[in-house]
Design a protein around this motif. Structure first.
Motif, mmCIF file in Angstrom:
data_model
loop_
_atom_site.group_PDB
_atom_site.id
_atom_site.type_symbol
_atom_site.label_atom_id
_atom_site.label_comp_id
_atom_site.label_asym_id
_atom_site.label_seq_id
_atom_site.Cartn_x
_atom_site.Cartn_y
_atom_site.Cartn_z
ATOM 1 N N GLY A 129 0.735 -1.227 0.234
ATOM 2 C CA GLY A 129 0.028 0.047 -0.123
ATOM 3 C C GLY A 129 0.662 1.200 -0.108
ATOM 4 N N HIS A 130 1.941 1.323 0.678
ATOM 5 C CA HIS A 130 2.950 2.357 0.870
ATOM 6 C C HIS A 130 3.527 2.648 -0.484
ATOM 7 C CE1 HIS A 130 2.777 1.806 5.326
ATOM 8 N NE2 HIS A 130 2.287 3.186 5.226
ATOM 9 N N ARG A 131 4.067 1.530 -1.355
ATOM 10 C CA ARG A 131 4.426 1.697 -2.368
ATOM 11 C C ARG A 131 3.531 2.018 -3.516
ATOM 12 N NH1 ARG A 131 7.345 -2.793 -0.399
ATOM 13 N NH2 ARG A 131 9.560 -2.497 -0.235
ATOM 14 N N LEU A 132 2.260 1.732 -3.424
ATOM 15 C CA LEU A 132 1.257 2.075 -4.481
ATOM 16 C C LEU A 132 0.920 3.546 -4.202
ATOM 17 C CD1 LEU A 132 -0.712 0.786 -6.723
ATOM 18 C CD2 LEU A 132 -1.932 0.529 -4.832
ATOM 19 N N LEU A 133 0.789 3.965 -2.937
ATOM 20 C CA LEU A 133 0.403 5.443 -2.799
ATOM 21 C C LEU A 133 1.626 6.065 -3.066
ATOM 22 C CD1 LEU A 133 -1.302 7.435 -1.582
ATOM 23 C CD2 LEU A 133 -0.435 6.951 0.610
ATOM 24 N N LEU A 134 2.830 5.684 -2.895
ATOM 25 C CA LEU A 134 4.110 6.649 -3.257
ATOM 26 C C LEU A 134 4.037 6.829 -4.879
ATOM 27 C CD1 LEU A 134 6.621 8.259 -2.709
ATOM 28 C CD2 LEU A 134 7.724 5.704 -2.734
ATOM 29 N N ALA A 135 3.687 5.666 -5.535
ATOM 30 C CA ALA A 135 3.675 5.686 -7.051
ATOM 31 C C ALA A 135 2.634 6.424 -7.393
ATOM 32 C CB ALA A 135 3.312 4.274 -7.592
ATOM 33 N N PHE A 136 1.379 6.742 -6.810
ATOM 34 C CA PHE A 136 0.363 7.767 -7.167
ATOM 35 C C PHE A 136 0.954 9.127 -6.906
ATOM 36 C CE2 PHE A 136 -3.027 4.374 -6.623
ATOM 37 C CZ PHE A 136 -3.700 4.674 -7.960
ATOM 38 N N VAL A 137 1.735 9.261 -5.889
ATOM 39 C CA VAL A 137 2.046 10.985 -5.461
ATOM 40 C C VAL A 137 3.201 11.203 -6.537
ATOM 41 C CG1 VAL A 137 3.558 11.735 -3.906
ATOM 42 C CG2 VAL A 137 1.784 10.509 -3.093
ATOM 43 N N ALA A 144 -3.246 24.295 -9.643
ATOM 44 C CA ALA A 144 -2.124 23.096 -9.681
ATOM 45 C C ALA A 144 -2.132 22.609 -8.138
ATOM 46 C CB ALA A 144 -0.633 23.488 -10.023
ATOM 47 N N ALA A 145 -2.208 23.566 -7.123
ATOM 48 C CA ALA A 145 -2.292 22.774 -5.829
ATOM 49 C C ALA A 145 -3.581 22.174 -5.510
ATOM 50 C CB ALA A 145 -1.933 23.964 -4.999
ATOM 51 N N ALA A 146 -4.617 22.720 -5.893
ATOM 52 C CA ALA A 146 -5.885 22.035 -5.777
ATOM 53 C C ALA A 146 -5.926 20.770 -6.465
ATOM 54 C CB ALA A 146 -7.056 22.862 -6.396
ATOM 55 N N ALA A 147 -5.242 20.447 -7.813
ATOM 56 C CA ALA A 147 -5.240 19.303 -8.460
ATOM 57 C C ALA A 147 -4.290 18.288 -7.820
ATOM 58 C CB ALA A 147 -4.760 19.517 -9.890
ATOM 59 N N LEU A 148 -3.483 18.763 -7.356
ATOM 60 C CA LEU A 148 -2.354 17.736 -6.364
ATOM 61 C C LEU A 148 -3.036 17.306 -5.290
ATOM 62 C CD1 LEU A 148 0.332 16.622 -6.204
ATOM 63 C CD2 LEU A 148 1.223 18.616 -5.000
ATOM 64 N N LEU A 149 -3.765 18.135 -4.529
ATOM 65 C CA LEU A 149 -4.355 17.688 -3.179
ATOM 66 C C LEU A 149 -5.559 16.691 -3.441
ATOM 67 C CD1 LEU A 149 -4.420 20.926 -1.242
ATOM 68 C CD2 LEU A 149 -2.860 19.043 -0.689
ATOM 69 N N LEU A 150 -6.254 17.019 -4.646
ATOM 70 C CA LEU A 150 -7.333 16.098 -4.991
ATOM 71 C C LEU A 150 -6.759 14.672 -5.637
ATOM 72 C CD1 LEU A 150 -10.411 15.722 -5.379
ATOM 73 C CD2 LEU A 150 -10.109 16.708 -7.811
ATOM 74 N N ALA A 151 -5.663 14.823 -6.545
ATOM 75 C CA ALA A 151 -5.321 13.437 -6.884
ATOM 76 C C ALA A 151 -4.586 12.706 -5.700
ATOM 77 C CB ALA A 151 -4.040 13.882 -7.776
ATOM 78 N N LEU A 152 -3.917 13.407 -4.709
ATOM 79 C CA LEU A 152 -3.186 12.636 -3.404
ATOM 80 C C LEU A 152 -4.498 11.916 -2.776
ATOM 81 C CD1 LEU A 152 -0.525 15.028 -2.240
ATOM 82 C CD2 LEU A 152 -0.332 12.939 -3.554
ATOM 83 N N ALA A 153 -5.593 12.649 -2.578
ATOM 84 C CA ALA A 153 -6.726 12.181 -1.709
ATOM 85 C C ALA A 153 -7.302 10.987 -2.644
ATOM 86 C CB ALA A 153 -7.836 13.070 -1.657
#
Length: 473
Positions: free
Chosen positions: A14-22, A178-187
């Motif tokens: 899960g951590h690796r997958l989340l890091l890949a998403f980030v 860009a900041a809003a898109a980054l936060l939304l993508a992280l969530a």
């Protein structure tokens, strides 16, 4: 249990997958933001250049009309040209064809341009006949043409801060987006990671519990697509293992039960002979021999069934076989046993029934069925063997008029070592029909038993017929 409690914390995957998403999200946002900023900057610059150049051209046209009306720069009314420049937010400078600065009042050489002659460029006559910005300094020029001849040049000087303010506003909004898109993508990445790793964690927990001995542990069927299929596959595997263990325990108990009686009889008889309590006459020895034969039959039947249920299944060598002739041969071979049981056997052949099969194996299956009938039927009962075809299958039917099988026992007739409530009065290990089923299944066929208690029992074997070109002539 809450969703957090069920899924638990993110594991290494899960951590690796989340890091890949980030990382993917951050890289995408940086690329898109950079492209947006560059595009906005160039778009604003291009639009501003066009607008300012249009203003310079309009001011030059107004100056040309004033020059044509006065015939010279002296006395030319440049107020209209000044209005155009002022509306565009620029300062107007006019240079004559000879490079002299023309005052806005129309007097040549009187100034109106800072720095003396030459205007904003710092050199007299620079830009004569030119159009467009001068050296990227915010100065836009256009030629003043009267009757096809250049009478001078108009220059508009724009403040440098105009574009900077527009660019700052645009970049601010791009940065916020860009900041809003980054936060939304992280969530979204965190949520997707939990949804993907949660079912895997549940299945892993169930597998560990099952391996530790908890045979009731099952995976919760959650998650999309393949994850739900993984949980279902694990549950099916767990059910199969549980059934296998139960069958093994039952088999052990059944084998022990079957072997206990002849072994006890052998032991008791041999002890009597050893201690001299009885004479070793022919009758006594024959009884002990019968018990030994029973033990041998049970062991042989178990070995045969084990081979039939092995992973590779029953070995089958397919050759053209006339099922009618096979049935006739087997009935003839079993005739002494059937006559000894007092049974009347009748063979009926409805037509040719040629199949590709293993003749020895089918002999064995039919022999087991006939032997079963000989054990359970009573003297005077009838056994009918019929051979025919139906629905693309060769059909071999053995019907007897024996005591039949109770309805509650009928589902167990193919269970190994099962002999029913009437087993006490007959010999046998209860394996014959189980072996027959494995043989028929190895041929791609089916075997079924129907029975009415007190009326009789019918065993029907169906074996697929070969395609037409392969049928026997």
């Amino acid at each position: 249990m809450s969703r957090r409690g069920r899924f638990g914390r993110l594991g290494p995957v899960g951590h690796r997958l989340l890091l890949a998403f980030v990382l993917v999200t951050a890289f995408s946002v940086v690329v898109v933001t950079g492209a947006a900023l560059i595009g906005v900057g160039r778009g604003l610059s291009s639009s501003q250049d066009v607008t300012r150049q249009d203003a310079a051209t309009a001011a030059a046209a107004a100056a040309a009309r004033a020059y044509a009306a006065a015939g010279t720069w002296s006395g030319a009314d440049l107020s209209q040209a000044s209005a155009v420049a002022e509306a565009a937010g620029a300062r107007l400078f006019v240079v004559s064809a000879t490079g002299e600065s023309v005052g806005l009042g129309g007097a040549a050489g009187t100034g109106g341009m800072p720095g003396g002659q030459g205007g904003p460029s710092g050199q007299a006559g620079q830009g004569r006949g030119a159009a467009g910005p001068v050296g990227g300094t915010g100065v836009y020029s256009a030629a003043v043409t009267v009757d096809g001849a250049q009478a001078g040049t108009v220059r508009l000087v724009f403040p440098a801060s105009t574009l900077t303010r527009a660019r700052d506003v645009a970049w601010t909004w791009v940065g916020v987006a860009a900041a809003a898109a980054l936060l939304l993508a992280l969530a979204a990445g965190w949520l997707v990671t939990r949804l993907l790793t949660g079912p895997i964690a549940l299945t892993t927990r169930a597998a560990r519990s099952f391996a530790a001995g908890d045979r009731t542990a099952r995976a919760e069927v959650t998650g999309p697509g393949e994850l739900a299929e993984l949980a279902q596959a694990f549950n099916a595997m767990a059910d199969a293992v549980t059934r296998s263990e139960r069958d093994r325990r039952n088999l052990t108990a059944d084998v022990a039960h079957e072997l206990r009686t002849p072994l006890a009889a052998l032991q008791a008889g041999l002890e009597e002979l050893r201690d001299g309590l009885v004479e070793p006459d022919a009758a006594r020895l024959a009884g002990l021999h019968d018990q030994a034969l029973r033990l041998g039959r049970i062991v042989a039947d178990l070995a045969e069934l084990s081979a039939a249920e092995a992973e590779a299944g029953v070995s089958v060598e397919r050759v053209p076989v006339d099922l009618a002739r096979l049935a006739a041969d087997e009935v003839a071979a079993r005739d002494p046993q059937l006559r000894a049981a007092g049974l009347d056997v009748e063979l009926t052949v409805d037509g040719p029934a040629d199949v590709l099969a293993d003749a020895d194996r089918l002999h064995q299956a039919l022999g087991n069925v006939l032997a079963n009938a000989a054990r359970y039927c009573t003297s005077g009962d009838r056994v009918g063997v019929r051979v025919g075809t139906a629905d693309g299958h060769a059909v071999l039917e053995v019907a007897d008029s024996g005591p039949g099988i109770p309805a509650d026992e009928l589902p167990h007739v193919f269970d190994r070592l099962w002999r029913g409530r009437g087993a006490a009065r007959v010999a046998g290990s209860g394996i014959g029909l189980a072996v027959a089923r494995e043989i028929v299944l190895a041929h791609g066929g089916t075997i079924e038993v129907t029975s009415d208690e007190g009326v009789g029992t019918t065993v029907t074997i169906r074996v697929p017929l070969p395609p037409s070109p392969q049928r026997l002539g």
